[in-house]
Design an enzyme around this catalytic site. Structure first.
Site, PDB file in Angstrom:
ATOM      1  CG  HIS A 109      -2.478 -15.464  -4.303  1.00  0.00           C
ATOM      2  ND1 HIS A 109      -3.226 -14.612  -3.539  1.00  0.00           N
ATOM      3  CD2 HIS A 109      -2.577 -16.673  -3.706  1.00  0.00           C
ATOM      4  CE1 HIS A 109      -3.749 -15.274  -2.506  1.00  0.00           C
ATOM      5  NE2 HIS A 109      -3.365 -16.526  -2.589  1.00  0.00           N
TER       6      HIS A 109
ATOM      7  CB  CYS B 262      -1.551 -23.821 -28.693  1.00  0.00           C
ATOM      8  SG  CYS B 262      -2.298 -23.025 -27.270  1.00  0.00           S
TER       9      CYS B 262
ATOM     10  NE  ARG C 231     -10.686  -9.715   3.045  1.00  0.00           N
ATOM     11  CZ  ARG C 231      -9.996 -10.327   2.089  1.00  0.00           C
ATOM     12  NH1 ARG C 231      -8.749  -9.995   1.844  1.00  0.00           N
ATOM     13  NH2 ARG C 231     -10.560 -11.282   1.373  1.00  0.00           N
TER      14      ARG C 231
ATOM     15  CB  CYS D 238      -1.043 -20.310 -23.276  1.00  0.00           C
ATOM     16  SG  CYS D 238      -2.245 -21.219 -24.283  1.00  0.00           S
TER      17      CYS D 238
ATOM     18  CB  ILE E  27      -0.300 -10.669  -8.142  1.00  0.00           C
ATOM     19  CG1 ILE E  27      -1.227  -9.462  -7.923  1.00  0.00           C
ATOM     20  CG2 ILE E  27      -0.936 -11.940  -7.597  1.00  0.00           C
ATOM     21  CD1 ILE E  27      -2.530  -9.545  -8.672  1.00  0.00           C
TER      22      ILE E  27
ATOM     23  CB  THR F  46      -0.957   0.038   1.212  1.00  0.00           C
ATOM     24  OG1 THR F  46      -0.183  -0.156   2.414  1.00  0.00           O
ATOM     25  CG2 THR F  46      -2.022  -1.032   1.131  1.00  0.00           C
TER      26      THR F  46
ATOM     27  CB  CYS G 282      -1.039 -19.128 -26.844  1.00  0.00           C
ATOM     28  SG  CYS G 282       0.392 -20.194 -26.785  1.00  0.00           S
TER      29      CYS G 282
HETATM   30  N1  LIG Z   1      -0.126  -5.677  -4.092  1.00  0.00           N
HETATM   31  C1  LIG Z   1      -0.746  -6.766  -4.523  1.00  0.00           C
HETATM   32  O1  LIG Z   1      -0.181  -7.609  -5.221  1.00  0.00           O
HETATM   33  C2  LIG Z   1      -2.178  -7.000  -4.121  1.00  0.00           C
HETATM   34  C3  LIG Z   1      -3.038  -5.926  -3.893  1.00  0.00           C
HETATM   35  C4  LIG Z   1      -4.380  -6.203  -3.526  1.00  0.00           C
HETATM   36  C5  LIG Z   1      -4.789  -7.527  -3.384  1.00  0.00           C
HETATM   37  N2  LIG Z   1      -3.909  -8.543  -3.610  1.00  0.00           N
HETATM   38  C6  LIG Z   1      -4.393  -9.930  -3.451  1.00  0.00           C
HETATM   39  O2  LIG Z   1      -5.491  -9.832  -2.580  1.00  0.00           O
HETATM   40  C7  LIG Z   1      -5.478 -10.687  -1.487  1.00  0.00           C
HETATM   41  C8  LIG Z   1      -5.517  -9.821  -0.254  1.00  0.00           C
HETATM   42  O3  LIG Z   1      -5.158 -10.487   0.899  1.00  0.00           O
HETATM   43  P1  LIG Z   1      -4.161  -9.833   1.969  1.00  0.00           P
HETATM   44  O4  LIG Z   1      -4.385 -10.538   3.252  1.00  0.00           O
HETATM   45  O5  LIG Z   1      -2.824  -9.774   1.403  1.00  0.00           O
HETATM   46  O6  LIG Z   1      -4.665  -8.344   2.041  1.00  0.00           O
HETATM   47  P2  LIG Z   1      -5.902  -7.732   2.759  1.00  0.00           P
HETATM   48  O7  LIG Z   1      -6.324  -6.597   1.910  1.00  0.00           O
HETATM   49  O8  LIG Z   1      -6.891  -8.741   3.160  1.00  0.00           O
HETATM   50  O9  LIG Z   1      -5.221  -7.173   4.096  1.00  0.00           O
HETATM   51  C9  LIG Z   1      -4.199  -6.248   4.052  1.00  0.00           C
HETATM   52  C10 LIG Z   1      -3.834  -5.933   5.500  1.00  0.00           C
HETATM   53  O10 LIG Z   1      -2.717  -5.056   5.472  1.00  0.00           O
HETATM   54  C11 LIG Z   1      -2.903  -4.036   6.435  1.00  0.00           C
HETATM   55  N3  LIG Z   1      -2.143  -2.899   5.920  1.00  0.00           N
HETATM   56  C12 LIG Z   1      -2.451  -2.086   4.873  1.00  0.00           C
HETATM   57  N4  LIG Z   1      -1.447  -1.199   4.666  1.00  0.00           N
HETATM   58  C13 LIG Z   1      -0.507  -1.470   5.612  1.00  0.00           C
HETATM   59  C14 LIG Z   1       0.773  -0.901   5.916  1.00  0.00           C
HETATM   60  N5  LIG Z   1       1.278   0.114   5.218  1.00  0.00           N
HETATM   61  N6  LIG Z   1       1.468  -1.411   6.964  1.00  0.00           N
HETATM   62  C15 LIG Z   1       0.962  -2.450   7.721  1.00  0.00           C
HETATM   63  N7  LIG Z   1      -0.230  -3.018   7.462  1.00  0.00           N
HETATM   64  C16 LIG Z   1      -0.947  -2.537   6.415  1.00  0.00           C
HETATM   65  C17 LIG Z   1      -4.381  -3.811   6.558  1.00  0.00           C
HETATM   66  O11 LIG Z   1      -4.701  -3.358   7.846  1.00  0.00           O
HETATM   67  C18 LIG Z   1      -4.960  -5.212   6.258  1.00  0.00           C
HETATM   68  O12 LIG Z   1      -5.234  -5.920   7.447  1.00  0.00           O
HETATM   69  C19 LIG Z   1      -4.254 -11.501  -1.647  1.00  0.00           C
HETATM   70  O13 LIG Z   1      -4.719 -12.744  -2.008  1.00  0.00           O
HETATM   71  C20 LIG Z   1      -3.447 -10.880  -2.788  1.00  0.00           C
HETATM   72  O14 LIG Z   1      -3.134 -11.861  -3.749  1.00  0.00           O
HETATM   73  C21 LIG Z   1      -2.626  -8.305  -3.974  1.00  0.00           C
HETATM   74 ZN   LIG Z   2      -0.754 -22.029 -25.895  1.00  0.00          ZN
END
Ligand SMILES: NC(=O)c1ccc[n+]([C@@H]2O[C@H](COP(=O)([O-])OP(=O)(O)OC[C@H]3O[C@@H](n4cnc5c(N)ncnc54)[C@H](O)[C@@H]3O)[C@@H](O)[C@H]2O)c1
Ligand SMILES: [Zn+2]
Length: 259
Positions: free
Chosen positions: A123, A159, A39, A131, A107, A31, A156
């Site tokens: 993930h 294929c 969330r 593909c 990701i 973030t 792809c």
């Molecule tokens: N950056 C990415 O790749 C990305 C972004 C969004 C969602 N996702 C995917 O979504 C799913 C989300 O699950 P999750 O449990 O990782 O995330 P989540 O959104 O469920 O929870 C994120 C947690 O991080 C905390 N948080 C936010 N910013 C923070 C900071 N700066 N310092 C400390 N804590 C902080 C929040 O309080 C929250 O509890 C995963 O499966 C992931 O694959 C990935």
């Molecule tokens: Zn293919």
């Protein structure tokens, strides 16, 4: 010394004492690089979009064009993002010989961009395309270039099958080799550090318990509370980027003194 300083010192002591440290990162890790998590109240993505409409394999196949437009918009933000203070602190920890590897739900590829080694992307990654038919993997640019030319059924070169970003969508299973590698790391570690995960999604939700039952200690930095807080040696409800560099600085000083 106030309570936070004391917690930071205790956190550093846990790291200094540990022999095999694994870090588990969630969307909260990124973030501070400008990528929204799912969330967090007010800013989480799930308050803006319906996951079943945009991040499920079913919706991708049934309305590829609509999904690709949305993904491209989100993806551009991710491709432009840079590692933050937290990612860089982990790379430093690894250089100090105190970080075995990272299990991440993210990701976005930011741990790779920060040059940390031994990363398990549970993930998958949006930096690649795959593909759906023959599983050939391409750099994501191969897919994006087709979409930018207005071809909303990117295909792809081997294929002709439909390409998708190489990230796990809702409705898709996680890869078994990835899960096995993650299990091995969890079972071998003696300290599991959770950074920025709500610990609500499986299998990640299960890893802290698994590590604890294998004898490891647990430490957490997450703004919001998690269900595992009560089982951790230490929990800090602050931003990773504000706290982790301070912890690593203490670890570094301590290691220099003892060498
Ligand atoms: N950056 C990415 O790749 C990305 C972004 C969004 C969602 N996702 C995917 O979504 C799913 C989300 O699950 P999750 O449990 O990782 O995330 P989540 O959104 O469920 O929870 C994120 C947690 O991080 C905390 N948080 C936010 N910013 C923070 C900071 N700066 N310092 C400390 N804590 C902080 C929040 O309080 C929250 O509890 C995963 O499966 C992931 O694959 C990935
Ligand atoms: Zn293919």
């Amino acid at each position: 010394m106030n309570d936070l300083d004391e917690d930071i010192r205790k956190f550093a002591q846990l790291i200094i004492a540990a022999k095999n440290i694994v870090v588990l990162t969630g969307a909260g890790m990124s973030t501070e690089s400008g990528i929204a998590d799912f969330r967090s109240p007010g800013t989480g993505l799930w308050e803006k979009v319906d996951p079943n409409e945009f991040a499920s394999i079913h919706s991708y196949v049934s309305d590829t064009q609509k999904n690709l437009k949305f993904m491209l918009e989100m993806g551009m933000n991710i491709f432009r993002a840079k590692p933050n203070k937290g990612h860089r602190a982990l790379t430093k920890l690894q250089k100090l010989g105190k970080l075995e590897g990272i299990l991440t739900q993210n990701i976005d590829g930011l741990h790779h961009k920060a040059h940390t080694n031994n990363i398990v992307e549970l993930h998958g990654t949006v930096n690649e395309a795959i593909c759906m038919r023959c599983k050939e993997v391409y750099p994501i640019t191969t897919m994006i270039n087709q979409v930018l030319k207005g071809f909303y059924s990117p295909s792809c070169e081997v294929c002709g099958g439909l390409l998708k970003p190489n990230a796990i969508f809702f409705g898709e299973p996680l890869h078994s080799e990835t899960l096995m590698r993650a299990d091995e790391m969890i079972e071998a570690c003696d300290l599991l550090i959770v950074l920025g995960s709500s610990l609500l999604i499986y299998p990640v939700a299960f890893y802290p318990r698994k590590a604890l039952s294998a004898g490891a200690k647990l430490a957490i930095i997450n703004i919001q509370q998690t269900d595992m807080d009560d089982y951790a040696e230490i929990v800090i409800h602050e931003k990773i980027g504000d706290i982790l560099p301070r912890i690593i600085e203490i670890v570094e000083k301590n290691l220099k003194v003892s060498n």
